[in-house]
Design a protein around this motif. Structure first.
Motif, mmCIF file in Angstrom:
data_model
loop_
_atom_site.group_PDB
_atom_site.id
_atom_site.type_symbol
_atom_site.label_atom_id
_atom_site.label_comp_id
_atom_site.label_asym_id
_atom_site.label_seq_id
_atom_site.Cartn_x
_atom_site.Cartn_y
_atom_site.Cartn_z
ATOM 1 N N ILE A 1 18.408 41.596 -13.128
ATOM 2 C CA ILE A 1 17.408 41.273 -12.112
ATOM 3 C C ILE A 1 17.495 39.789 -11.751
ATOM 4 C CG2 ILE A 1 14.919 41.041 -11.672
ATOM 5 C CD1 ILE A 1 14.595 43.674 -13.298
ATOM 6 N N ASN A 2 17.629 38.928 -12.751
ATOM 7 C CA ASN A 2 17.755 37.491 -12.499
ATOM 8 C C ASN A 2 19.023 37.178 -11.706
ATOM 9 O OD1 ASN A 2 15.341 36.790 -13.691
ATOM 10 N ND2 ASN A 2 16.260 36.383 -15.689
ATOM 11 N N LEU A 3 20.122 37.843 -12.039
ATOM 12 C CA LEU A 3 21.370 37.637 -11.318
ATOM 13 C C LEU A 3 21.213 38.054 -9.861
ATOM 14 C CD1 LEU A 3 24.367 36.871 -11.303
ATOM 15 C CD2 LEU A 3 24.880 39.215 -11.997
ATOM 16 N N ILE A 4 20.559 39.169 -9.616
ATOM 17 C CA ILE A 4 20.320 39.637 -8.247
ATOM 18 C C ILE A 4 19.466 38.621 -7.482
ATOM 19 C CG2 ILE A 4 19.131 41.395 -6.857
ATOM 20 C CD1 ILE A 4 20.104 43.434 -9.022
ATOM 21 N N LYS A 5 18.421 38.087 -8.122
ATOM 22 C CA LYS A 5 17.576 37.083 -7.474
ATOM 23 C C LYS A 5 18.375 35.830 -7.140
ATOM 24 C CE LYS A 5 13.106 38.380 -9.386
ATOM 25 N NZ LYS A 5 12.001 37.979 -10.265
ATOM 26 N N ILE A 6 19.214 35.384 -8.065
ATOM 27 C CA ILE A 6 20.037 34.196 -7.830
ATOM 28 C C ILE A 6 20.997 34.443 -6.677
ATOM 29 C CG2 ILE A 6 21.893 32.765 -8.817
ATOM 30 C CD1 ILE A 6 20.421 33.074 -11.546
ATOM 31 N N LEU A 7 21.653 35.611 -6.670
ATOM 32 C CA LEU A 7 22.590 35.923 -5.588
ATOM 33 C C LEU A 7 21.876 36.008 -4.248
ATOM 34 C CD1 LEU A 7 25.045 38.477 -7.223
ATOM 35 C CD2 LEU A 7 25.549 36.155 -6.468
ATOM 36 N N ASP A 8 20.694 36.642 -4.218
ATOM 37 C CA ASP A 8 19.927 36.727 -2.974
ATOM 38 C C ASP A 8 19.566 35.332 -2.477
ATOM 39 O OD1 ASP A 8 20.022 39.471 -2.841
ATOM 40 O OD2 ASP A 8 17.990 39.774 -3.615
ATOM 41 N N TYR A 9 19.138 34.469 -3.397
ATOM 42 C CA TYR A 9 18.765 33.107 -3.080
ATOM 43 C C TYR A 9 19.977 32.335 -2.560
ATOM 44 C CZ TYR A 9 16.361 28.636 -3.828
ATOM 45 O OH TYR A 9 15.774 27.410 -3.664
ATOM 46 N N GLN A 10 21.122 32.480 -3.229
ATOM 47 C CA GLN A 10 22.341 31.801 -2.793
ATOM 48 C C GLN A 10 22.817 32.346 -1.456
ATOM 49 O OE1 GLN A 10 25.064 32.104 -6.116
ATOM 50 N NE2 GLN A 10 24.709 29.949 -6.626
ATOM 51 N N LEU A 11 22.740 33.649 -1.266
ATOM 52 C CA LEU A 11 23.160 34.224 0.020
ATOM 53 C C LEU A 11 22.294 33.699 1.158
ATOM 54 C CD1 LEU A 11 24.005 37.913 -0.908
ATOM 55 C CD2 LEU A 11 25.561 36.228 0.084
ATOM 56 N N VAL B 1 21.958 29.931 5.726
ATOM 57 C CA VAL B 1 21.341 28.808 6.445
ATOM 58 C C VAL B 1 22.360 27.693 6.679
ATOM 59 C CG1 VAL B 1 19.606 26.964 6.281
ATOM 60 C CG2 VAL B 1 18.988 29.307 5.678
ATOM 61 N N VAL B 2 23.060 27.295 5.615
ATOM 62 C CA VAL B 2 24.065 26.235 5.748
ATOM 63 C C VAL B 2 25.199 26.696 6.667
ATOM 64 C CG1 VAL B 2 25.806 24.860 4.510
ATOM 65 C CG2 VAL B 2 23.520 25.159 3.539
ATOM 66 N N GLY B 3 25.617 27.942 6.489
ATOM 67 C CA GLY B 3 26.678 28.481 7.335
ATOM 68 C C GLY B 3 26.278 28.519 8.801
ATOM 69 N N ALA B 4 25.036 28.907 9.070
ATOM 70 C CA ALA B 4 24.554 28.940 10.462
ATOM 71 C C ALA B 4 24.514 27.529 11.045
ATOM 72 C CB ALA B 4 23.175 29.587 10.529
ATOM 73 N N LEU B 5 24.096 26.565 10.242
ATOM 74 C CA LEU B 5 24.076 25.181 10.704
ATOM 75 C C LEU B 5 25.502 24.688 10.980
ATOM 76 C CD1 LEU B 5 22.552 22.567 11.314
ATOM 77 C CD2 LEU B 5 22.719 22.013 8.877
ATOM 78 N N ALA B 6 26.409 24.926 10.042
ATOM 79 C CA ALA B 6 27.803 24.497 10.225
ATOM 80 C C ALA B 6 28.449 25.218 11.411
ATOM 81 C CB ALA B 6 28.609 24.734 8.948
ATOM 82 N N ALA B 7 28.172 26.515 11.557
ATOM 83 C CA ALA B 7 28.718 27.277 12.686
ATOM 84 C C ALA B 7 28.162 26.758 14.011
ATOM 85 C CB ALA B 7 28.429 28.762 12.527
ATOM 86 N N SER B 8 26.892 26.382 14.017
ATOM 87 C CA SER B 8 26.287 25.809 15.228
ATOM 88 C C SER B 8 26.950 24.482 15.582
ATOM 89 C CB SER B 8 24.782 25.601 15.040
ATOM 90 O OG SER B 8 24.140 26.833 14.846
ATOM 91 N N VAL B 9 27.162 23.642 14.561
ATOM 92 C CA VAL B 9 27.857 22.370 14.783
ATOM 93 C C VAL B 9 29.270 22.635 15.313
ATOM 94 C CG1 VAL B 9 28.854 20.359 13.586
ATOM 95 C CG2 VAL B 9 26.476 21.037 13.140
#
Length: 135
Positions: free
Chosen positions: A7-17, A22-30
Motif C-alpha cells: 500500500i505504501n509503495l502504491i501511494k509513493i508511486l501515485d505521488y511520484q506519477l 506536473v513537471v513533465g507538463a511544465l517541461a513539455a509546455s516550455v
C-alpha cells in the motif's frame, strides 16, 4: 506487514506519477512554446527548432524531477544529471524521430505533430528516470 508495504509503495508511486506529470507538463509546455517562438521569431524550420527547445526544456525537467519528483538527497547530482541526460537524449531521439515522421509523411500542422509526440514519450521517460537515473 507485506500488505502495508505494498500500500505504501502504491501511494509513493501515485505521488511520484503525479509529480512526474506536473513537471513533465511544465517541461513539455516550455518545449512546445520554445518551438513556437523559435519558428516564429527566428524562422528556423520546426525540426531544428525542436533541438533547441529540447535543450531549454531539459533544464526545467532535470531540476523539477531531481528536486521534486524524485526529490531526495540520496542521489549524486553529477551522476543523476549524466544519467538523466542520457534518458532525455534517448527520449529526444524517439521524439525527434516521431516528429520527423509526422512532419514528413502527414499533412499535420507542425504544432499538432509536436503535441502528439510530446504526449507519447513521457511513459518511457518516467520508467527510465525512476529506475535508473534517480535510483
Amino acid at each position: 506487514m507485506e500488505t502495508i508495504r505494498r500500500i505504501n509503495l502504491i501511494k509513493i508511486l501515485d505521488y511520484q506519477l503525479f509529480r512526474f506529470g506536473v513537471v513533465g507538463a511544465l517541461a513539455a509546455s516550455v518545449h512546445f512554446l520554445s518551438v513556437y517562438a523559435i519558428v516564429s521569431i527566428i524562422d528556423l524550420i520546426p525540426i531544428i527548432a525542436n533541438i533547441f527547445a529540447f535543450l531549454i526544456a531539459f533544464i526545467v525537467s532535470y531540476f523539477g524531477h531531481s528536486l521534486w519528483t524524485f526529490g531526495h538527497k540520496k542521489h549524486n547530482h553529477s551522476s543523476a544529471a549524466t544519467k538523466f541526460f542520457s534518458v532525455a537524449v534517448f527520449s529526444f531521439i524517439v521524439n525527434e524521430g516521431g516528429y520527423f515522421l509526422l512532419l514528413e509523411y502527414t499533412s499535420m500542422h507542425y504544432l499538432l505533430s509536436l503535441f502528439i509526440v510530446l504526449i507519447t514519450v513521457p511513459v518511457m521517460t518516467f520508467i527510465l528516470s525512476k529506475y535508473w537515473a534517480f535510483n
